[in-house]
Scaffold this motif. Structure first.
Motif, PDB file in Angstrom:
ATOM      1  N   HIS A 137      41.618   7.206  17.554  1.00 16.53           N
ATOM      2  CA  HIS A 137      41.501   5.990  16.757  1.00 16.53           C
ATOM      3  C   HIS A 137      42.829   5.710  16.070  1.00 16.53           C
ATOM      4  CE1 HIS A 137      36.842   6.396  16.423  1.00 16.53           C
ATOM      5  NE2 HIS A 137      37.228   5.843  17.559  1.00 16.53           N
ATOM      6  N   MET A 186      39.258  -4.181  18.977  1.00 19.57           N
ATOM      7  CA  MET A 186      39.723  -3.127  18.059  1.00 19.57           C
ATOM      8  C   MET A 186      38.588  -2.638  17.176  1.00 19.57           C
ATOM      9  SD  MET A 186      43.277  -4.873  16.775  1.00 19.57           S
ATOM     10  CE  MET A 186      44.582  -5.341  17.897  1.00 19.57           C
ATOM     11  N   HIS A 232      38.495   1.263  15.732  1.00 18.20           N
ATOM     12  CA  HIS A 232      39.804   1.232  15.080  1.00 18.20           C
ATOM     13  C   HIS A 232      39.709   0.424  13.795  1.00 18.20           C
ATOM     14  CE1 HIS A 232      41.380   2.885  18.792  1.00 18.20           C
ATOM     15  NE2 HIS A 232      40.822   1.875  19.467  1.00 18.20           N
ATOM     16  N   SER A 286      41.436   6.949  12.105  1.00 13.42           N
ATOM     17  CA  SER A 286      41.772   5.788  11.282  1.00 13.42           C
ATOM     18  C   SER A 286      42.134   6.258   9.883  1.00 13.42           C
ATOM     19  CB  SER A 286      40.590   4.819  11.230  1.00 13.42           C
ATOM     20  OG  SER A 286      39.492   5.417  10.562  1.00 13.42           O
TER      21      SER A 286
END
Length: 747
Positions: free
Chosen positions: A121, A141, A146, A282
């Motif tokens: 990610h 995305m 993400h 992330s």
């Protein structure tokens, strides 16, 4: 070309016309609405492409005395949302890959594919301009886990923008994100930023203000500088922390140029560091914080969706327009080239020594028909010019129910060979057919009641009838009242557009229109096609097409000059050209079966109709796009290239215009107004043609319209005797028919 008049009457028909008249303003409004919509689409396209809003200034580093020391010495994530500024670092064995400046339609999908392939990610800091143009990538995305952060709308240095500018950048960036993915984000990365220790007294106030608005500001630990394209191996080296096992936020790019090395670096970086125990997450996953995304509902969601949808429409419209401009440019250049080539050939043919239409010149008498409706100011000049003709003529003035004493004026002149035929107001085609019925001769010349002939005009006009295959002849209509700006523009149009075109169409044997101001017909040909038709508002174009389909040849006599009074106001010009363009469309539609017929009709249908449709109906509708994109380029850029392209097109038109003026032996002085004509006059003609299209597509009907005349053209203007050219027929030769046309002026 004047029209004989309008039908009058009362009762249900008049009531129906009044009802149609009440709807007519909508047809004036629709072209303006279409232009406004087109302008809005182009403005929106320029807006999302940042071609006039982008600020590319970058402030150089300055002092940093106002920046808290713990912030400069802290981690890359700065939180100023609370009472005290705080910074954070990502944990060990964790890399947060961040990608700036996207999404890009070519490279972002490849980056996403690599991340998905290695189950990683990342965080994408998108600009509003790119997110609005490529919303599907933003949705992907978010759907693939993400995080998305803001990178401003069009990538300026916010230290130059102030509070209002910063608010605008953030709000527009969020609007695009909401429209694309239905979420808001709390992550922000300022353009041109690097490490937290690079904060200074110019950028710290921006970070503090953005934090007060609820955003986490994300800098980086490692800058790969992949935009330098140092090679995939070097990008990988720069993305790996110097201290083994240390966590980091890595700066990469998925837009802004060729990112093939970035994609290749990911293919090495992700598996190699995964083997060392690194996780690619992330930012909020790394910090064990709530998601940066907040779903949006209600009115804000619809505002974003409408914005993104409008951007998509503007992108598609612009793409279509760019293609249309390219096609139009090719057509314009091809048409000009064809006109120059064929016009030169035509000029050499008719001026070569010994050229003649037949064995003997045409000397037999001719009937001249003058349909007249309320032409009191012009008719005396018209009839006197015919009486001065050096060719034997019978003049029949058909008074179409005039209420201003037109017939009485003609009769009071008591000119030999001139007679008046009166009829109730029935329209120009009916007046001409009535005149044909009263004609004594087999050659019939038709002209308008506001037109003046030279003494040699009739003689020059009928010479092609020495060829028995010729059924009709188009003369050279010229603007007599050319001293005003509108008159000068029409003069350029007549000399360049109409007469240069007629030379080309003559060579191609598909002349589309015999001008109502000066044309001649073989009576047998008129009778075979049923005379003048009332089916269209362009009876001159209608009869010409009928002649071609019946197998007759239609030619152009350039020396048969007629001086006509052109409209002197924009309103009158609009009315005239609206009727012309609408009538031309009617005539094309009426004769559409020629496309599939055989013989002469099929030849005209497959050569003449496509050319007329392309050059007289479609291309003029697209030509103003050149000017639209000139304005677009001046506002949004690239300015130099746009101006150069427009000047190039203008230069080609100027060459054609100068050549046309030379062929017609006209002074070049009026060409001074050519650039202004191209900017203003062409737009008027575009709106008129667009209105005609709307009228045709909506099934509207247009009435005959009478233009107000002033009688400004009293006699044919005197011209200086031209120099004889090599190959020109001498006066009295077979090609000259006895007189030098250029020396013949009204006395």
């Amino acid at each position: 070309m004047s029209r004989a008049g309008t039908r009058s009457g009362g009762g249900p028909a008049a009531a129906h016309r009044r009802r149609r008249g009440r709807r007519l303003p909508l047809r004036y409004l629709l072209p303006l609405l279409l232009l406004a919509a087109l302008s809005a689409m182009l403005l929106l396209r320029g807006y999302v492409h940042s071609e006039f809003l982008a600020d590319h200034r970058v402030r150089p580093p300055t002092s940093y005395g106002e920046v808290p020391k713990d912030i400069r010495a802290g981690g890359p994530v700065v939180d100023v949302r609370g009472a005290k500024p705080t910074s954070y670092r990502v944990p060990d064995r964790t890399l947060v890959l961040t990608f700036d400046d996207g999404p890009d339609p070519e490279w972002t999908p490849k980056v996403l594919d690599k991340l998905a392939e290695h189950d990683a990610h990342a965080v994408f800091f998108v600009t509003g301009t790119m997110a609005a143009r490529h919303p599907g990538l933003v949705r992907r995305m978010v759907a693939e886990g993400h995080e998305v952060g803001l990178h401003t709308f069009n990538h300026p240095d916010l230290s130059y923008q102030g509070v209002s500018g910063t608010d605008w950048q953030l709000s527009q960036n969020q609007l695009a994100l909401v429209g694309a993915a239905g979420v808001r984000t709390s992550l922000f990365r300022p353009p041109y930023s690097s490490h937290a220790h690079a904060l200074d007294d110019a950028t710290w106030p921006v970070t503090r203000y953005v934090g007060e608005r609820g955003y986490l500001t994300v800098f980086n630990d490692l800058d790969t500088k992949d935009w330098e394209r140092p090679g995939a191996a070097e990008i990988v080296r720069r993305a790996v922390p110097d201290e083994p096992g240390a966590g980091a936020i890595v700066l990469l790019h998925d837009s802004g140029g060729d990112r093939s090395q970035t994609v290749a670096a990911l293919d090495r970086l992700l598996p190699e560091l995964a083997e060392r125990g690194y996780a690619f997450t992330s930012l909020t996953e790394a910090l064990k914080a709530p998601s940066a995304h907040t779903p949006v509902t209600g009115l804000p969601l619809w505002q974003g969706r409408v914005f993104v949808a409008a951007v998509a429409v503007s992108e598609k419209v612009t793409s279509v327009l760019v293609t249309a401009v390219a096609v139009t440019g090719v057509l314009v250049i091809a048409r000009f080239g064809l006109m120059l080539l064929l016009s030169a050939t035509h000029a050499r043919r008719v001026r070569r020594r010994g050229f003649a239409w037949g064995r003997d010149p045409v000397t037999r008498p001719v009937t001249v028909l003058v349909p007249a409706y309320n032409e009191a100011k012009c008719i005396a000049n018209t009839v006197r010019s015919l009486a001065a003709s050096d060719h034997p003529v019978e003049v029949i003035v058909v008074d179409d129910g005039s209420a201003d004493g037109t017939a009485g004026i003609v009769e009071s002149l008591r000119l030999p060979g001139v007679r008046v035929v009166r009829q109730p107001n029935s329209g120009k085609p009916a007046a001409l057919n009535n005149g044909i019925a009263h004609a004594s001769h087999d050659l019939v010349v038709m002209m308008d009641g506001d037109t003046v002939f030279e003494p040699s005009t009739v003689r020059e006009l009928v010479q092609p009838f020495a060829d028995p295959s010729v059924g009709a002849v188009a003369g050279n209509a010229k603007v007599g009242n050319r001293d005003t700006l509108i008159g000068a523009w029409q003069h350029i149009e007549y000399v360049m557009g109409f007469n240069l075109d007629r030379r080309m169409y003559d060579m191609l044997r598909c002349m589309p229109t015999i001008p109502g101001a000066v044309g001649a017909f073989r009576r047998e040909a008129l009778e075979r096609v049923g005379g003048m038709s009332e089916d269209t508002l362009a009876e001159d174009t209608d009869i010409t097409m009928a002649m071609h389909r019946d197998g007759w040849r239609v030619v152009y006599a350039e020396k048969a000059r007629a001086w006509t009074e052109a409209p002197e106001s924009v309103r009158q010009l609009w009315s005239q050209r609206y009727r012309w363009s609408y009538g031309t469309m009617q005539a094309i539609w009426k004769h559409r079966r020629a496309l599939v017929e055989r013989g002469p009709s099929g030849r005209f249908g497959r050569v003449g109709l496509p050319l007329v449709s392309l050059f007289m109906v479609l291309a003029p509708l697209l030509a103003p796009l050149i000017d639209v994109f000139l304005l677009y380029g001046l506002v949004f850029g690239p300015t130099k290239e746009t101006v150069a392209a427009w000047l190039g097109v203008l230069a080609i038109q100027a060459v054609c215009a100068a050549y046309a003026f030379r062929l017609d032996r006209e002074p070049m002085t009026h060409l001074i107004s050519l650039p202004l004509q191209q900017i203003l006059y062409r737009q008027l003609m575009y709106v008129v043609l667009l209105q005609s299209w709307i009228t045709a597509l909506t099934g509207g009907r247009l009435r005959w319209q009478k233009l107000r005349r002033t009688g400004a053209v009293e006699t044919a203007p005197a011209a200086a005797p031209p120099r004889r050219r090599r190959g020109d027929p001498a006066p009295g030769s077979a090609g000259g028919t006895g007189h030098d046309t250029e020396k013949s002026i009204l006395r």
